[in-house]
Design a protein around this motif. Structure first.
Motif, PDB file in Angstrom:
ATOM      1  N   THR A   1       0.827  -1.202   0.000  1.00 40.99           N
ATOM      2  CA  THR A   1       0.000   0.000   0.000  1.00 40.99           C
ATOM      3  C   THR A   1       0.865   1.258   0.000  1.00 40.99           C
ATOM      4  O   THR A   1       0.632   2.187  -0.767  1.00 40.99           O
ATOM      5  CB  THR A   1      -0.927   0.000   1.224  1.00 40.99           C
ATOM      6  OG1 THR A   1      -1.738  -1.168   1.191  1.00 40.99           O
ATOM      7  CG2 THR A   1      -1.813   1.235   1.235  1.00 40.99           C
TER       8      THR A   1
ATOM      9  N   LYS B   1       2.889   1.592  -3.237  1.00 44.11           N
ATOM     10  CA  LYS B   1       2.011   1.530  -4.406  1.00 44.11           C
ATOM     11  C   LYS B   1       2.434   0.407  -5.356  1.00 44.11           C
ATOM     12  O   LYS B   1       2.704   0.619  -6.534  1.00 44.11           O
ATOM     13  CB  LYS B   1       1.969   2.871  -5.123  1.00 44.11           C
ATOM     14  CG  LYS B   1       1.396   3.954  -4.243  1.00 44.11           C
ATOM     15  CD  LYS B   1       1.299   5.265  -4.947  1.00 44.11           C
ATOM     16  CE  LYS B   1       0.694   6.282  -3.988  1.00 44.11           C
ATOM     17  NZ  LYS B   1       0.673   7.606  -4.533  1.00 44.11           N
TER      18      LYS B   1
ATOM     19  N   ARG C   1       0.501  -2.433  -5.673  1.00 45.06           N
ATOM     20  CA  ARG C   1      -0.683  -3.225  -5.992  1.00 45.06           C
ATOM     21  C   ARG C   1      -0.981  -3.121  -7.480  1.00 45.06           C
ATOM     22  O   ARG C   1      -0.599  -2.150  -8.131  1.00 45.06           O
ATOM     23  CB  ARG C   1      -1.882  -2.715  -5.199  1.00 45.06           C
ATOM     24  CG  ARG C   1      -1.729  -2.905  -3.730  1.00 45.06           C
ATOM     25  CD  ARG C   1      -2.886  -2.241  -3.011  1.00 45.06           C
ATOM     26  NE  ARG C   1      -2.730  -2.411  -1.599  1.00 45.06           N
ATOM     27  CZ  ARG C   1      -3.403  -3.316  -0.889  1.00 45.06           C
ATOM     28  NH1 ARG C   1      -4.289  -4.074  -1.462  1.00 45.06           N
ATOM     29  NH2 ARG C   1      -3.191  -3.433   0.398  1.00 45.06           N
ATOM     30  N   PRO C   2      -1.652  -4.110  -8.034  1.00 47.59           N
ATOM     31  CA  PRO C   2      -1.988  -4.052  -9.470  1.00 47.59           C
ATOM     32  C   PRO C   2      -2.803  -2.815  -9.840  1.00 47.59           C
ATOM     33  O   PRO C   2      -2.607  -2.244 -10.918  1.00 47.59           O
ATOM     34  CB  PRO C   2      -2.793  -5.330  -9.707  1.00 47.59           C
ATOM     35  CG  PRO C   2      -2.362  -6.258  -8.623  1.00 47.59           C
ATOM     36  CD  PRO C   2      -2.028  -5.394  -7.445  1.00 47.59           C
ATOM     37  N   THR C   3      -3.704  -2.395  -8.978  1.00 45.77           N
ATOM     38  CA  THR C   3      -4.504  -1.209  -9.293  1.00 45.77           C
ATOM     39  C   THR C   3      -3.641   0.045  -9.336  1.00 45.77           C
ATOM     40  O   THR C   3      -3.886   0.943 -10.143  1.00 45.77           O
ATOM     41  CB  THR C   3      -5.626  -1.025  -8.263  1.00 45.77           C
ATOM     42  OG1 THR C   3      -5.057  -0.972  -6.959  1.00 45.77           O
ATOM     43  CG2 THR C   3      -6.620  -2.160  -8.331  1.00 45.77           C
ATOM     44  N   ASP C   4      -2.640   0.104  -8.469  1.00 49.18           N
ATOM     45  CA  ASP C   4      -1.726   1.245  -8.480  1.00 49.18           C
ATOM     46  C   ASP C   4      -0.904   1.269  -9.761  1.00 49.18           C
ATOM     47  O   ASP C   4      -0.674   2.325 -10.346  1.00 49.18           O
ATOM     48  CB  ASP C   4      -0.792   1.200  -7.274  1.00 49.18           C
ATOM     49  CG  ASP C   4      -1.518   1.351  -5.958  1.00 49.18           C
ATOM     50  OD1 ASP C   4      -2.532   2.080  -5.921  1.00 49.18           O
ATOM     51  OD2 ASP C   4      -1.088   0.742  -4.963  1.00 49.18           O
ATOM     52  N   ARG C   5      -0.471   0.101 -10.190  1.00 48.63           N
ATOM     53  CA  ARG C   5       0.307   0.014 -11.433  1.00 48.63           C
ATOM     54  C   ARG C   5      -0.540   0.423 -12.636  1.00 48.63           C
ATOM     55  O   ARG C   5      -0.067   1.119 -13.540  1.00 48.63           O
ATOM     56  CB  ARG C   5       0.842  -1.395 -11.623  1.00 48.63           C
ATOM     57  CG  ARG C   5       1.896  -1.772 -10.610  1.00 48.63           C
ATOM     58  CD  ARG C   5       2.398  -3.161 -10.843  1.00 48.63           C
ATOM     59  NE  ARG C   5       3.353  -3.541  -9.798  1.00 48.63           N
ATOM     60  CZ  ARG C   5       3.777  -4.755  -9.600  1.00 48.63           C
ATOM     61  NH1 ARG C   5       3.352  -5.743 -10.362  1.00 48.63           N
ATOM     62  NH2 ARG C   5       4.646  -5.000  -8.633  1.00 48.63           N
ATOM     63  N   LEU C   6      -1.779   0.002 -12.630  1.00 51.09           N
ATOM     64  CA  LEU C   6      -2.675   0.349 -13.727  1.00 51.09           C
ATOM     65  C   LEU C   6      -2.933   1.849 -13.770  1.00 51.09           C
ATOM     66  O   LEU C   6      -2.883   2.468 -14.837  1.00 51.09           O
ATOM     67  CB  LEU C   6      -3.998  -0.408 -13.596  1.00 51.09           C
ATOM     68  CG  LEU C   6      -5.031  -0.173 -14.671  1.00 51.09           C
ATOM     69  CD1 LEU C   6      -4.493  -0.617 -16.028  1.00 51.09           C
ATOM     70  CD2 LEU C   6      -6.311  -0.911 -14.339  1.00 51.09           C
ATOM     71  N   SER C   7      -3.168   2.445 -12.622  1.00 54.33           N
ATOM     72  CA  SER C   7      -3.419   3.892 -12.599  1.00 54.33           C
ATOM     73  C   SER C   7      -2.171   4.667 -13.013  1.00 54.33           C
ATOM     74  O   SER C   7      -2.276   5.684 -13.695  1.00 54.33           O
ATOM     75  CB  SER C   7      -3.889   4.335 -11.222  1.00 54.33           C
ATOM     76  OG  SER C   7      -2.892   4.132 -10.253  1.00 54.33           O
TER      77      SER C   7
END
Length: 73
Positions: free
Chosen positions: A45, A48, A50-56
């Motif tokens: 967290t 950053k 996490r997969p969602t962080d990488r995507l954003s």
């Protein structure tokens, strides 16, 4: 701290760096090695990872490239 936990921390530079920055986790992991999963989630967290962080982050990069290209036209 169990040997398994120590090896996991030594093999992952993010875990080692976060442990040095937040030394309260030494005591927590020594007293309760089952907290290692929570420790890993906190590291992901904060850094950053996490997969969602990488995507954003990828979407932000694409938006930046798109804005640069539109200004060059």
């Amino acid at each position: 701290m169990t040997l398994e936990t120590q090896f996991a921390i030594k093999n992952n530079p993010y875990l080692g760096r976060y442990l040095r920055e937040n030394s309260n986790w030494y005591k927590i992991l020594n007293r309760n090695p089952n907290m290692f999963r929570i420790f890993e989630e906190e590291v992901k967290t904060n850094y950053k990872l996490r997969p969602t962080d990488r995507l954003s982050k990828a979407l932000e990069t694409l938006e930046m490239v798109e804005s640069i290209i539109s200004t060059l036209k």
